[in-house]
Design an enzyme around this catalytic site. Sequence first.
Site, short mmCIF file in Angstrom:
data_model
loop_
_atom_site.label_atom_id
_atom_site.label_comp_id
_atom_site.label_asym_id
_atom_site.label_seq_id
_atom_site.Cartn_x
_atom_site.Cartn_y
_atom_site.Cartn_z
N HIS A 14 0.86 -1.19 0.00
CA HIS A 14 0.00 0.00 0.00
C HIS A 14 0.90 1.24 0.00
O HIS A 14 1.95 1.26 0.63
CB HIS A 14 -0.91 0.00 1.23
CG HIS A 14 -1.98 1.05 1.13
ND1 HIS A 14 -1.73 2.38 1.40
CD2 HIS A 14 -3.28 0.97 0.76
CE1 HIS A 14 -2.84 3.07 1.19
NE2 HIS A 14 -3.80 2.24 0.81
N GLU A 64 0.75 3.94 1.50
CA GLU A 64 1.04 4.50 2.83
C GLU A 64 2.24 3.78 3.46
O GLU A 64 3.02 4.38 4.18
CB GLU A 64 -0.21 4.40 3.72
CG GLU A 64 -1.25 5.44 3.32
CD GLU A 64 -2.67 5.08 3.67
OE1 GLU A 64 -2.90 4.16 4.46
OE2 GLU A 64 -3.58 5.74 3.12
N GLU A 89 -3.96 2.23 -7.28
CA GLU A 89 -4.39 3.30 -6.38
C GLU A 89 -3.51 4.53 -6.58
O GLU A 89 -2.42 4.63 -5.99
CB GLU A 89 -4.28 2.84 -4.92
CG GLU A 89 -5.13 1.65 -4.58
CD GLU A 89 -5.42 1.59 -3.08
OE1 GLU A 89 -6.60 1.59 -2.72
OE2 GLU A 89 -4.47 1.56 -2.29
N GLY A 99 -8.04 8.99 -0.14
CA GLY A 99 -8.52 9.81 0.98
C GLY A 99 -8.71 11.28 0.65
O GLY A 99 -8.85 12.10 1.55
N SER A 134 -10.66 6.97 -3.12
CA SER A 134 -11.90 7.76 -3.04
C SER A 134 -13.09 7.09 -3.73
O SER A 134 -13.95 7.79 -4.28
CB SER A 134 -11.67 9.18 -3.56
OG SER A 134 -10.73 9.86 -2.76
P1 PGA Z 1 -9.82 5.73 0.28
O1 PGA Z 1 -8.55 4.76 0.51
O2 PGA Z 1 -10.94 4.89 -0.28
O3 PGA Z 1 -10.14 6.25 1.66
O4 PGA Z 1 -9.40 6.79 -0.67
C1 PGA Z 1 -8.26 3.74 -0.41
C2 PGA Z 1 -7.05 2.97 0.04
O5 PGA Z 1 -6.09 3.59 0.56
O6 PGA Z 1 -6.98 1.74 -0.12
#
Ligand code: PGA
Length: 248
Positions: free
Chosen positions: A93, A95, A163, A169, A208
């Site tokens: 991911h 993050e 993504e 987010g 999102s």
């Molecule tokens: P989000 O996150 O739907 O809140 O944009 C998606 C993700 O990070 O997998």
Amino acid sequence: MPRKLAAGNWKMNGSPEALAMIDALSEAHDGVNVGILICPPAHLLAAARVQAQNGPVKIGAQNCHSAPSGAHTGDISAKMLADVGAEAVIVGHSERREAYGETDADVRAKAEAAQGAGLTAIVCLGESLDQREAGEALPVIRSQLAGSVPPDSSAENLVVAYEPIWAIGTGKIPTMDQIAEVHACLRADLVKSLGAAGNDVPLLYGGSVKAANAAEIFALPDVDGALVGGASLTAEDFSPIITALNQS
Ligand code: PGA
């Protein structure tokens, strides 16, 4: 995982009480033709598995270590996740790539460990806003795919999630043409690297996704479902996304 998949990534959110949403989803989507996956934080996996028993909801994790065991304080192995009932694990991911410097090689090692433990690896990739604006989105994504996906993956043990980092987010999503372009490119590269199996690997869009945009995204070719963050935290938000996928 089934070809059509609605996967919820709770990130570092959720509580034992929040697991009640699994009952609500199970009731609302019993007999549905799409996969439903909830990925809660690790401390909730075992309880989530119990809550999901005999229903349509599967349980997944958000990260694993690439080693099977050893001196890795604070980490958890793929086999340990499987032991508590996880069937899949998200790896790479953005993050984690960003906060922990996870490289494509790290992500591939985690994906291999996951597959070795009998889990489906959900490999995440996506470009930053700078890369998108510089016209580098496709080369960046293709290089992440080539570096992060284990070469002997099958359609049963691999899911790829596109993504775009700037869409996570933020409430912003790419245009439908941009999503379609990336997914077509991912599909072609998967077929090149995995052969016929590449045709059947589920390709998710994430960033999102919500009830209001899900149907439009799911109508695109080569979009097999979604990896959903914020809108997977309540049954009220996640359920219409599952319904939209089922109807796509
Ligand atoms: P989000 O996150 O739907 O809140 O944009 C998606 C993700 O990070 O997998």
